[in-house]
Write an enzyme that holds these catalytic residues in place. Structure first.
Site, PDB file in Angstrom:
ATOM      1  N   ASP A  76      -4.987   9.119   7.694  1.00  0.00           N
ATOM      2  CA  ASP A  76      -4.252   7.895   7.384  1.00  0.00           C
ATOM      3  C   ASP A  76      -2.767   8.195   7.482  1.00  0.00           C
ATOM      4  O   ASP A  76      -2.209   8.881   6.627  1.00  0.00           O
ATOM      5  CB  ASP A  76      -4.612   7.407   5.977  1.00  0.00           C
ATOM      6  CG  ASP A  76      -3.918   6.112   5.611  1.00  0.00           C
ATOM      7  OD1 ASP A  76      -3.136   5.602   6.439  1.00  0.00           O
ATOM      8  OD2 ASP A  76      -4.163   5.605   4.510  1.00  0.00           O
ATOM      9  N   HIS A  85      -7.197   5.104   7.781  1.00  0.00           N
ATOM     10  CA  HIS A  85      -6.862   4.128   6.747  1.00  0.00           C
ATOM     11  C   HIS A  85      -8.105   3.392   6.246  1.00  0.00           C
ATOM     12  O   HIS A  85      -8.077   2.765   5.198  1.00  0.00           O
ATOM     13  CB  HIS A  85      -5.839   3.134   7.304  1.00  0.00           C
ATOM     14  CG  HIS A  85      -5.061   2.387   6.273  1.00  0.00           C
ATOM     15  ND1 HIS A  85      -4.320   3.003   5.289  1.00  0.00           N
ATOM     16  CD2 HIS A  85      -4.895   1.064   6.054  1.00  0.00           C
ATOM     17  CE1 HIS A  85      -3.733   2.100   4.524  1.00  0.00           C
ATOM     18  NE2 HIS A  85      -4.068   0.917   4.965  1.00  0.00           N
ATOM     19  N   SER A 112      -5.175   0.157   0.371  1.00  0.00           N
ATOM     20  CA  SER A 112      -3.884  -0.047   1.017  1.00  0.00           C
ATOM     21  C   SER A 112      -2.928  -0.698   0.016  1.00  0.00           C
ATOM     22  O   SER A 112      -2.690  -0.126  -1.049  1.00  0.00           O
ATOM     23  CB  SER A 112      -4.063  -0.877   2.288  1.00  0.00           C
ATOM     24  OG  SER A 112      -2.902  -0.825   3.081  1.00  0.00           O
TER      25      SER A 112
END
Length: 661
Positions: free
Chosen positions: A615, A647, A533
């Site tokens: 995601d 994600h 991320s």
């Protein structure tokens, strides 16, 4: 021994050995053992506070089994439901001190603790979750169409088209649909479930059917008379406003829901009723377009609606709330210098004090005058503990993985502080490999957390970022809570605004310099950086700015900052952190300043890219683009694509593949 992807990069791309010597009494935490460790769910306390239910999940032979146990206050554990194959028993509840309930294959069962025979008492027409029981009433969550019953929702539409007028068309890993989570209740009389009532059905309608009322969380008072729930108001601005309101509603459906948090913008969370049902507490962020602002404790009188802010000068963000039996205190978990500690807050004075000082606590529940909770640390997986509120003494009720980890090396965190960006003190820690020898040289793995307004914690994770997995592979595993990390005060968290590639990057580089200068056992020529991320963004930024790492791993990262705004679902996130929208010529330079794509010509470090197809926070092209860049430049790179992940990499079989080549 297993070969993680980053080990693959180090071995096959740059020919680095990370062999580790083990003594006769320990063995490494290898991938098979790591994923076979049991994971336990939150404690569920019996009405008489003498027993605790909890789920236990175990992965073996490509199958995850979840079953329910009960433990008494002496630590005696009994298995309540079967554990075989891929069966999953979940959502344990108490009907009385000797009778429990649970969900299995979307049916609600009841079972006496002294019996192995269970009886199905409710077979809903559609999937339900978050079941609870209060005073002859069941409560649960179900996703339904507008003004529809569970049975009506079961009837499928003839087409699959989705039509949008508002721009919040998807969230995390789901496309917005006309079915939304709602809170239902039904009477339970003589084990017969009555007609379901949708407690949200009286809320006003909204013109866009894809953006109806959607419930986030709920709680019910002990008397079973009032429910409180969280809901995001349907409006055109949902994608760039974080506001979530707190509502109360009579459980008999006799009146429409009432907004308790009226006049307070921002996201609400963690609603909790006092034992007498007279007061409702919740956590509130007061900025309407910021998801990482300081959470404040609000307490409302349920009858009058009068609301006060408790401990308003506390520069920390509580994560959960539970009331003491006498209603004088609230207990909360707080991110605290890389730990998740339990605090007691006096409601009348706002005075707060820590009850724990290390590791990571979660799922705190009242157990008479004491507490029961989950607790883990870097070197110990989660277990259920009883916490004495007066003395702070913590005693384990379970030791679920003790036998599995016998003679297995799990390293503890060794904390360090150094002077980072702006001259501020920055916190980090390292975990050493098994058989550590200070006279040897070890490669280093720098694990970069996401968020970015989150933090590494002293905890035992079961996913891809457990530092002991890297230590067991022969690395010095390093975690640094750079500027922007939570748990060090709100100013430290907020300092990352418009500084994504600034202060945090400086902290990481200065932290590594500090460690290399302090520890001769670190081989500065054999370092790898890994992140997910925001951590994946930072890995790409490092590729654009530095040559000090021999290999990099970017999981669901970001390559183009301006494109992030155009493709993500939560617009409030980039708009807050970069100070506006990228099509504004006055704001665009803030998006470009720390944009890895702008420095594409500098990319030269071999990199592994990992991404999930579902995601929607950071779309797949954010990994495909830098992978294409490196391969077109003739630089070794690998792209790992999970078509069924979001994600995170949640499926255990995929997580194993994540770690292995």
């Amino acid at each position: 021994m297993y070969r993680p992807f980053y080990i693959y990069l180090l071995h096959t791309l740059i020919s680095v050995s990370a062999s580790t010597a083990f003594n006769d009494n320990t063995r490494p935490l290898d991938i098979a053992l790591f994923h076979s460790l049991s994971r336990i769910g939150p404690p569920v306390v019996s009405p008489d506070a003498t027993k605790v239910l909890f789920t236990q999940s175990r992965y073996q032979h490509n199958t995850t089994t979840t079953y329910i146990n009960v433990v008494d206050l002496a630590g005696r554990i009994a298995q309540v439901t079967p554990s075989k194959g891929s069966e999953a028993y979940g959502n344990p509840i108490w009907f009385d001190n000797e009778t429990i309930g649970y969900l299995h294959k979307n049916k609600l069962y009841k079972q006496a603790l002294n019996s192995s025979t269970a009886t199905a008492i409710y077979s809903p027409e559609t999937d339900i979750s978050s079941v609870s029981y209060r005073q002859g009433r069941l409560f649960f969550v179900a996703s339904v169409y507008a003004n529809s019953t569970l049975a009506e929702t079961k009837t499928k539409r003839g087409d699959s088209v989705l039509i949008y007028d508002n721009i919040w068309v998807r969230h995390w890993d789901e496309w917005m649909s006309e079915r939304k989570p709602a809170l239902f209740t039904a009477e339970l009389d003589d084990w017969q479930v009555g007609e379901e009532t949708n407690l949200l059905q009286s809320l006003p309608t909204f013109h866009d059917p894809q953006h109806r009322w959607s419930m986030d969380d709920y709680t019910v008072d002990r008397q079973g008379q009032v429910a409180a729930f969280l809901a995001r108001t349907p409006e055109n601005e949902q994608s760039w406003k974080t506001s979530v309101g707190v509502y109360t509603v009579p459980t008999d459906g006799s009146d429409a829901p009432r907004l308790i948090s009226k006049g307070i913008e921002g996201a609400s969370s963690a609603p909790a009723f006092s034992a007498d049902g007279r007061h409702l507490a919740w956590l509130q962020i007061t900025e309407p377009a910021y998801e990482s602002g300081r959470k404040r404790i609000y307490v409302s009188d349920v009858a009058s609606g009068a609301t006060v802010n408790v401990a308003g000068d506390w520069d920390s963000s509580p994560l959960s709330l539970v009331w003491s039996q006498d209603g004088a205190s609230l207990f909360t978990v707080v991110a605290d210098n890389g730990n998740h500690n339990v605090y007691q807050v006096d409601v009348a004075t706002g005075h707060y004090r820590p009850l724990t000082k290390a590791g990571s606590a979660s799922a705190v529940r009242i157990l008479g005058n004491d507490l029961v909770l989950l607790h883990s640390d870097t070197d110990s997986p989660s277990d259920i503990y009883r916490l004495n509120v007066s003395s702070g003494e913590r005693r384990a009720l379970t030791a679920i993985n003790e036998k599995a980890l016998d003679n297995v090396y799990i390293g503890g965190a060794e904390d360090f502080w150094f002077t980072g960006a702006r001259g501020d003190l920055v916190h980090g820690w390292l975990v050493k490999p098994p058989g550590f020898d200070s006279t040897r040289k070890y490669p280093l793995a720098c694990l970069i957390h996401g968020g970015p307004q989150q933090c590494n914690t002293h905890s035992f994770g079961y996913t891809q970022w457990n530092p002991n997995m890297y230590a067991s592979a022969g690395f010095i595993a390093v975690m640094i809570n750079f500027h922007g990390s939570s748990s060090y005060g709100q100013n430290f968290t907020d300092s990352i605004k418009e500084q994504w590639g600034g202060y945090p990057y400086d902290d990481l580089m200065m932290g590594l310099d500090y460690l290399i200068g302090k520890h001769a056992f670190i081989d500065a020529g054999r370092m790898v950086a890994l992140g997910a991320s925001y951590g994946g963004y930072m890995v790409n930024w490092i590729n654009a700015q530095s040559r000090r790492f021999r290999a990099l791993v970017s999981h669901d990262g970001m390559f183009s900052v301006p494109h992030f705004w155009y493709s993500t679902e939560e617009l409030w996130f980039p708009e807050h952190d970069f100070g506006g929208v990228p099509y504004d010529p006055l704001v665009r330079p803030r998006y470009e300043q720390f944009n890895p794509e702008r420095f594409a010509a500098n990319f030269s470090t071999p990199t592994l890219f990992i991404h999930g197809a579902n995601d929607f926070r950071l779309t797949f092209d954010q990994s495909l683009a830098p992978f294409t860049l490196l391969r077109r430049k003739g630089i070794p790179a690998r792209l790992v694509y999970f078509p069924d992940e979001n994600h995170w990499t949640s499926r255990t079989s995929n997580s194993i593949k994540w770690y292995t080549d």
